[in-house]
Design an enzyme around this catalytic site. Structure first.
Site, short mmCIF file in Angstrom:
data_model
loop_
_atom_site.label_atom_id
_atom_site.label_comp_id
_atom_site.label_asym_id
_atom_site.label_seq_id
_atom_site.Cartn_x
_atom_site.Cartn_y
_atom_site.Cartn_z
N ASP A 153 53.33 32.09 76.77
CA ASP A 153 54.53 31.44 76.24
C ASP A 153 54.69 31.75 74.74
OD1 ASP A 153 56.84 29.97 76.34
OD2 ASP A 153 55.86 28.03 76.09
N HIS A 196 50.30 20.00 74.73
CA HIS A 196 49.50 20.65 75.77
C HIS A 196 48.53 21.66 75.17
CE1 HIS A 196 53.55 22.55 75.34
NE2 HIS A 196 52.81 23.60 75.06
N GLN A 264 50.11 25.70 80.85
CA GLN A 264 50.15 24.77 79.71
C GLN A 264 49.92 23.36 80.23
OE1 GLN A 264 54.01 26.49 78.70
NE2 GLN A 264 53.38 26.70 76.57
N ARG A 294 55.13 22.17 62.23
CA ARG A 294 56.24 22.04 63.17
C ARG A 294 55.63 21.41 64.42
NH1 ARG A 294 57.63 24.52 67.93
NH2 ARG A 294 59.79 25.07 68.34
N ASP A 296 55.50 20.55 67.95
CA ASP A 296 56.14 21.15 69.11
C ASP A 296 56.35 20.14 70.23
OD1 ASP A 296 56.90 23.62 70.61
OD2 ASP A 296 55.21 23.02 71.87
N GLU A 338 60.26 19.04 66.55
CA GLU A 338 61.02 19.91 67.44
C GLU A 338 61.38 19.06 68.64
OE1 GLU A 338 61.54 23.02 70.77
OE2 GLU A 338 59.71 21.86 70.57
N HIS A 402 63.51 31.20 68.21
CA HIS A 402 62.89 31.97 69.29
C HIS A 402 63.25 31.43 70.67
CE1 HIS A 402 60.44 28.46 68.96
NE2 HIS A 402 59.84 28.77 70.09
N ASP A 403 63.83 30.21 70.72
CA ASP A 403 64.15 29.60 72.01
C ASP A 403 65.60 29.84 72.38
OD1 ASP A 403 61.68 28.62 72.84
OD2 ASP A 403 61.89 26.78 71.67
N ARG A 527 64.12 34.63 77.10
CA ARG A 527 64.04 34.42 75.65
C ARG A 527 63.47 35.64 74.92
NH1 ARG A 527 60.68 28.98 75.40
NH2 ARG A 527 59.57 30.18 76.98
C1 GLC Z 1 58.63 24.47 72.39
C2 GLC Z 1 58.69 25.92 71.98
C3 GLC Z 1 58.95 26.77 73.18
C4 GLC Z 1 57.87 26.52 74.19
C5 GLC Z 1 57.72 25.04 74.50
C6 GLC Z 1 56.44 24.76 75.20
O1 GLC Z 1 59.83 24.02 72.87
O2 GLC Z 1 59.66 26.10 70.99
O3 GLC Z 1 59.02 28.12 72.84
O4 GLC Z 1 58.17 27.22 75.35
O5 GLC Z 1 57.66 24.26 73.34
O6 GLC Z 1 55.37 24.83 74.28
C1 GLC Z 2 63.47 22.37 76.64
C2 GLC Z 2 62.77 21.40 75.79
C3 GLC Z 2 62.63 21.91 74.40
C4 GLC Z 2 62.11 23.33 74.39
C5 GLC Z 2 62.86 24.21 75.31
C6 GLC Z 2 62.16 25.55 75.38
O1 GLC Z 2 64.79 22.45 76.29
O2 GLC Z 2 63.48 20.18 75.75
O3 GLC Z 2 61.74 21.10 73.70
O4 GLC Z 2 62.28 23.89 73.12
O5 GLC Z 2 62.88 23.64 76.57
O6 GLC Z 2 62.98 26.49 75.96
#
Ligand code: GLC
Ligand code: GLC
Length: 649
Positions: A153, A196, A264, A294, A296, A338, A402-403, A527
């Protein structure tokens, strides 16, 4: 007295009184070697322990061994305080006297992957002159901890928080880099992935090996009874990867809570052992020189049967608890949340006592919405009603990251403007996938859920803004418009209020990279289309105005230079202005009594006019035009060329 409620402050004071001598006992050597730190530590404890105690008590007092864990936590805290390097202690006291340092208009953030941007940490070091050239003061390096070799991931599956992923370098190099960045006025930002660990993490491995203590750190269930009960109320986060929130592991003969990917494993914060373990990882990283964490996926860290297990009050208490820990051990530290969730929930994470910084996913999504609809009403409403936050905190405004992009606006907000939220999301998905007639975008769907019809969008800023289509299928006029769209989005986040964050690559107009489809570890996660390797030959063209790279870069430089020379853009105070034109967003900015900047942004590809009434109400004839191409006519109308961004002050 049987019915007396416990006085939590009194309990906190007694607990501290009892614990301090025990700490002195355990840490005699440290205290003797560094009596001054011990003084400082005790003073901070006196101030912040009551808050920490209240939270920890609320979360964990029902455990019979609560006090044992509290003592362990205090010992870890004191050890971390003693281990804090001298330069970071200095930073701590500097920021204690200037806690609002991050409100400065000098702040500009950048984010990238170490391997994709530079190769490794040594080469990242060599990019510092570039970061300086761009004007960064905040650098977020995407997760760089030890991770599984193939699927990981993008690093969000952590196998060891104390080890850098070997191909990227070592922890010593990370600490070294943090010092080098700090010398140049750049704060290092790193993810603390608290929800996680990867299934290769030692804790998970020991759980698999049968150690009860480690099994108790995760959500592990022998059969479907409990998972089924939870799943009645859960949202599916990565439905393309696995349905529901649990994965069966033959090695354990059990179901494991896996909100994201099956590799995860969600930690169970109901267990104080998890809180303490994560606190130690946090102290370790803070002492390497990370200045901002940050945090997560914070929405998911607390689970309660019968709820959707997102944004629960206890999730906030855990973050507030961590916040109290940093005030005592590493007070220069900031948290950024986040939480990519409903806007009502996003703001609940923001406070000086929880996360001082937060992504602004609503504004991000609505910027893209506004480009697609050429109608500023949703964005205007969001800025008018949802933008103001505690002045001691700050948004982190971004265009891309990045998302994926999720359309996280509130349906009731939309309904007030006559928009049906779910239809509108469908439109936005069609538009950004490039399927809506006339769309300029070249995006891809992410995690399409056939059961609900939900979908999110992947793609780079440039490809979503029309540059890919313009270059490949259209021509110079459309290229020009696409560049203007990119500039407009970045002009917005540089001026709105808060810290602007550049997804590095955007500043030279990086397009989608479809080669991820050839990589088995990436091909099912769209992504990766917006996570390309930095192309330094393209970066080399950034000063050449005849190239696309040069044209985009020049726009970026212009607005960054403007931001850095206008203290009105510090802080986050924003007032919306009725522009009287549905395609033009207008707002003003001021900081601590400074003069007002008045800003207009034309989100359409047509020329737009603002009436003399609006111009005069905002006293523009008495101001200077500082940015943009628009002109005031002799009749005091403002004429804005397509996609123009204009600032008066
Ligand atoms: C956060 C990250 C995302 C990741 C997810 C699980 O949302 O920005 O890239 O997939 O957490 O860790
Ligand atoms: C979901 C989660 C967010 C994460 C994203 C990753 O939208 O709510 O936290 O960044 O998935 O793609």
């Amino acid at each position: 007295m049987i019915h007396a409620e416990i006085d939590i402050n009194q309990e906190a004071a007694w607990s501290l009184e009892r614990l301090l001598p025990r700490l002195e006992d355990k840490l005699t050597a440290e205290i003797e070697a560094d009596p001054q730190m011990w003084q400082v530590f005790q003073a901070r404890l006196q101030e912040h322990f009551p808050r920490l105690f209240r939270l920890y008590h609320h979360l964990y007092a029902k455990h019979y061994d609560f006090f044992f864990y509290l003592e362990l936590l205090l010992i870890s805290m004191a050890k971390a305080a003693f281990e804090r390097p001298a330069d970071l202690r200095e930073l701590d006291s500097e920021r204690e006297t200037n806690p609002q340092w991050f409100q400065s208009n000098q702040m500009v953030g950048g984010v990238c992957y170490v391997d994709l941007f530079a190769g490794n940490l040594t080469k990242m070091h060599e990019k510092i002159p570039y970061f300086k050239e761009l004007g960064l003061t905040y650098l977020h390096l995407m997760p760089l901890f030890k991770m599984p070799e193939k699927e990981n991931d993008g690093g969000y599956a952590v196998s060891n928080f104390r080890e850098v992923h070997p191909p990227l370098g070592t922890m010593e190099q990370l600490a070294e880099l943090s010092r080098a960045l700090r010398k140049e006025g750049i704060s290092l930002v790193i993810d603390l992935i608290i929800n996680h660990t990867s299934n290769e993490h030692e804790w998970a491995q020991r759980a698999i090996a049968g150690e009860r203590r480690y099994q108790a750190m995760y959500g592990i269930y022998p059969d479907r009874t409990i998972p089924d009960a939870y799943e009645k109320n859960l949202r599916e986060i990565f439905p393309e990867e696995h349905p529901g929130a649990f994965t069966w592991f033959e090695s354990l003969k059990a179901w494991v809570w896996t909100t994201f990917h099956s590799y995860q494993w969600d930690l169970d914060y109901g267990n104080p052992d998890v809180f303490n373990h994560m606190a130690e990882e946090m102290f370790f990283l803070a002492n390497q020189g990370v200045e901002i964490f940050r945090l997560d996926a914070v929405a998911f860290i607390w689970k309660e049967l019968g709820t959707n297990c997102e944004n629960l009050p206890e999730a906030h208490m855990i973050l507030q608890g961590f916040n109290a820990l940093t005030r005592i051990v590493a007070p220069s530290m900031l948290f950024k949340s986040e939480a990519i969730v409903h806007p009502d929930e996003v703001v609940k994470y923001i406070s000086p006592d929880e996360c001082q910084l937060s992504y602004n996913p609503l504004v991000m999504a609505l910027l893209w919405n506004t480009l697609a609809t050429r109608n500023v009403n949703l964005l205007h409403q969001a800025l008018a009603t949802r933008f103001n936050i505690n002045p001691a905190t700050s948004w982190v405004n971004y265009v891309r990251c990045h998302d994926d992009i999720g359309w996280t606006f509130d349906d009731a907000d939309a309904a007030r403007l006559g928009i049906n939220g779910s239809d509108h999301r469908k439109f936005l998905n069609e538009f950004y996938r490039g399927r809506f007639p006339g769309s300029f975008a070249r995006g891809l769907p992410f995690q399409e859920n056939p059961k609900t019809g939900d979908c999110r969008i992947s793609g780079t800023c440039a490809s979503l803004a029309g540059l890919e289509k313009a270059l490949r299928e259209e021509g110079p006029e459309e290229v020009e418009l696409a560049i203007k769209r990119i500039a407009l989005l970045y002009d917005m986040i540089m001026t709105l209020g808060g810290i602007p964050l550049i997804y590095l690559g955007d500043e030279i107009g990086t397009l989608n990279d479809y080669s991820y489809l050839d990589d088995p570890a990436h091909k099912d996660d769209s992504r990766w289309v917006h996570r390309p390797k930095a192309d330094w030959e393209r970066y080399a063209k950034r000063h050449d105005p005849s190239t696309i790279e040069g044209r985009v870069y020049a726009c970026m430089q212009a607005i960054i230079a403007f931001r850095k020379t206008h203290p009105e853009l510090a802080g986050g105070e924003l007032e919306t202005i009725e522009s009287g034109n549905t395609s033009v967003l207008a707002f003003s900015r001021a900081y601590q009594g400074s003069a007002r900047l008045v800003i207009f942004a034309n989100f359409s590809e047509q020329e737009q006019t603002i009436s003399a009434r609006v111009i005069e109400q905002n006293n523009l004839p008495g101001k200077q035009q500082l940015f943009g191409e628009s002109t005031l006519t002799p009749q005091h109308n403002l004429v804005l060329p397509p996609l123009d961004f204009v600032i008066f002050g």
